[in-house]
Motif scaffolding. Structure first.
Motif, short mmCIF file in Angstrom:
data_model
loop_
_atom_site.label_atom_id
_atom_site.label_comp_id
_atom_site.label_asym_id
_atom_site.label_seq_id
_atom_site.Cartn_x
_atom_site.Cartn_y
_atom_site.Cartn_z
N THR A 27 -13.88 8.55 -48.99
CA THR A 27 -14.13 8.43 -47.45
C THR A 27 -14.88 9.57 -47.14
OG1 THR A 27 -12.05 7.69 -47.11
CG2 THR A 27 -12.85 8.58 -45.30
N VAL A 28 -16.05 9.17 -46.34
CA VAL A 28 -16.96 10.28 -46.08
C VAL A 28 -16.98 10.22 -44.45
CG1 VAL A 28 -19.47 10.79 -46.11
CG2 VAL A 28 -18.41 9.67 -47.99
N PHE A 29 -16.75 11.56 -44.02
CA PHE A 29 -16.90 11.66 -42.44
C PHE A 29 -18.11 12.18 -42.02
CE2 PHE A 29 -12.55 11.95 -44.23
CZ PHE A 29 -11.84 11.05 -43.56
N LEU A 30 -18.76 11.53 -41.34
CA LEU A 30 -20.15 11.73 -40.86
C LEU A 30 -19.95 12.34 -39.35
CD1 LEU A 30 -20.41 8.75 -42.29
CD2 LEU A 30 -22.64 9.32 -42.05
N SER A 31 -20.47 13.68 -39.37
CA SER A 31 -20.75 14.33 -38.07
C SER A 31 -21.71 13.61 -37.07
CB SER A 31 -21.36 15.87 -38.42
OG SER A 31 -20.66 16.63 -39.17
N GLY A 32 -21.40 13.89 -35.87
CA GLY A 32 -22.48 13.24 -34.75
C GLY A 32 -23.81 13.52 -35.01
N GLN A 33 -24.58 12.57 -34.92
CA GLN A 33 -26.08 12.59 -34.92
C GLN A 33 -26.64 12.19 -33.42
OE1 GLN A 33 -28.33 13.09 -37.48
NE2 GLN A 33 -26.95 13.69 -38.98
N ILE A 34 -27.51 13.20 -33.09
CA ILE A 34 -28.27 13.02 -31.62
C ILE A 34 -29.52 12.59 -32.32
CG2 ILE A 34 -26.82 14.56 -30.44
CD1 ILE A 34 -28.80 16.74 -30.68
N PRO A 35 -30.67 12.11 -31.63
CA PRO A 35 -31.75 11.37 -31.71
C PRO A 35 -32.88 12.62 -31.96
CG PRO A 35 -31.45 11.11 -29.40
CD PRO A 35 -30.14 11.82 -30.13
N LEU A 36 -32.61 13.51 -33.03
CA LEU A 36 -33.62 14.47 -33.43
C LEU A 36 -34.49 13.89 -34.56
CD1 LEU A 36 -31.26 17.72 -33.73
CD2 LEU A 36 -32.81 17.18 -31.97
N ASP A 37 -35.73 14.22 -34.38
CA ASP A 37 -36.69 13.95 -35.59
C ASP A 37 -36.35 14.85 -36.79
OD1 ASP A 37 -39.12 14.21 -37.40
OD2 ASP A 37 -40.17 12.97 -35.73
N PRO A 38 -36.00 14.15 -37.97
CA PRO A 38 -35.69 15.01 -39.00
C PRO A 38 -36.81 16.07 -39.63
CG PRO A 38 -35.62 13.00 -39.72
CD PRO A 38 -35.92 12.90 -38.27
N ALA A 39 -38.26 15.90 -39.30
CA ALA A 39 -39.25 16.64 -39.77
C ALA A 39 -39.40 17.68 -38.77
CB ALA A 39 -40.66 15.56 -39.97
N THR A 40 -39.15 17.60 -37.53
CA THR A 40 -39.45 18.69 -36.65
C THR A 40 -38.11 19.35 -36.16
OG1 THR A 40 -39.60 17.11 -34.67
CG2 THR A 40 -41.65 17.41 -35.92
N GLY A 41 -37.16 18.74 -36.16
CA GLY A 41 -35.82 18.98 -35.49
C GLY A 41 -35.85 18.88 -33.87
N ASN A 42 -37.00 18.20 -33.43
CA ASN A 42 -37.24 18.16 -31.84
C ASN A 42 -36.42 16.57 -31.39
OD1 ASN A 42 -38.56 20.46 -31.65
ND2 ASN A 42 -40.48 19.51 -32.18
N LEU A 43 -35.84 16.51 -30.35
CA LEU A 43 -35.65 15.32 -29.65
C LEU A 43 -36.71 14.38 -29.57
CD1 LEU A 43 -32.54 14.49 -28.44
CD2 LEU A 43 -33.76 14.90 -26.28
N VAL A 44 -36.39 13.27 -29.95
CA VAL A 44 -37.45 12.28 -29.91
C VAL A 44 -37.60 11.79 -28.32
CG1 VAL A 44 -37.08 11.36 -32.20
CG2 VAL A 44 -35.99 9.97 -30.24
N GLY A 45 -38.70 11.32 -28.04
CA GLY A 45 -38.87 10.94 -26.65
C GLY A 45 -38.54 9.64 -26.57
N GLY A 46 -38.83 8.99 -25.40
CA GLY A 46 -38.46 7.60 -25.20
C GLY A 46 -37.27 7.17 -24.49
N ASP A 47 -36.96 6.12 -24.36
CA ASP A 47 -35.76 5.71 -23.54
C ASP A 47 -34.54 5.48 -24.37
OD1 ASP A 47 -36.06 3.48 -25.32
OD2 ASP A 47 -36.49 2.00 -23.76
N VAL A 48 -33.41 5.43 -23.82
CA VAL A 48 -32.04 5.29 -24.65
C VAL A 48 -32.07 4.24 -25.84
CG1 VAL A 48 -30.93 3.58 -23.34
CG2 VAL A 48 -29.56 5.59 -24.46
N ALA A 49 -32.77 3.38 -25.95
CA ALA A 49 -33.01 2.44 -27.18
C ALA A 49 -33.75 3.18 -28.10
CB ALA A 49 -33.80 1.02 -26.70
N GLU A 50 -34.74 3.83 -28.02
CA GLU A 50 -35.59 4.42 -29.05
C GLU A 50 -34.73 5.75 -29.40
OE1 GLU A 50 -39.72 7.11 -29.55
OE2 GLU A 50 -39.50 5.73 -27.94
N GLN A 51 -34.03 6.39 -28.68
CA GLN A 51 -33.18 7.45 -29.04
C GLN A 51 -31.95 6.83 -29.97
OE1 GLN A 51 -31.55 10.33 -26.26
NE2 GLN A 51 -33.71 10.29 -25.22
#
Length: 127
Positions: A27-51
């Motif tokens: 069993t693998v327990f995954l921590s919560g992911q938010i819409p961060l770009d893995p390359a920059t660590g920045n939140l991606v722009g756009g609407d909730v669908a893109e996020q």
């Protein structure tokens, strides 16, 4: 039982004292992911669908690093800052998952890290 941390360079690094995921047995327990770009660590722009797409891409990267994929998720938790996005998140989820879908909860929260609108965590089971 031992615990093994799972990390993927294709998902954002943890922004606190936690692992991207932890494996215990099969069993693998995954921590919560938010819409961060893995390359920059920045939140991606756009609407909730893109996020939401970015969140599922990040989760997929961690699942793959553990030896699985999204189709092995048995449960996910979705956290939204506005439940009016429920239908949009459902539509995006259908792009990433097929029946049988994972069990899930969807919860409205007051806020998420870095001002994200959506976060998803999960439980993955490997053979």
């Amino acid at each position: 039982m031992s615990r093994t941390p799972i990390t993927s360079p294709n998902a954002p690094a943890a922004i606190g004292p936690y692992s991207q995921a932890v494996r215990a047995g099969n069993t693998v327990f995954l921590s919560g992911q938010i819409p961060l770009d893995p390359a920059t660590g920045n939140l991606v722009g756009g609407d909730v669908a893109e996020q939401t797409r970015r969140v599922f891409d990040n989760l997929r990267a961690v699942c793959q690093a553990a030896g699985g994929d999204l189709d092995r998720l048995v449960r996910i938790g979705i956290y939204l800052t506005d439940l009016s996005h429920f239908a949009t998140v459902n539509a995006v989820m259908e792009e990433y998952f097929q029946a049988p879908y994972p069990a899930r909860s969807t919860i409205e929260v007051a806020g998420l890290p870095k001002g994200a609108e959506v976060e998803v965590d999960g439980i993955l089971v490997l053979d």
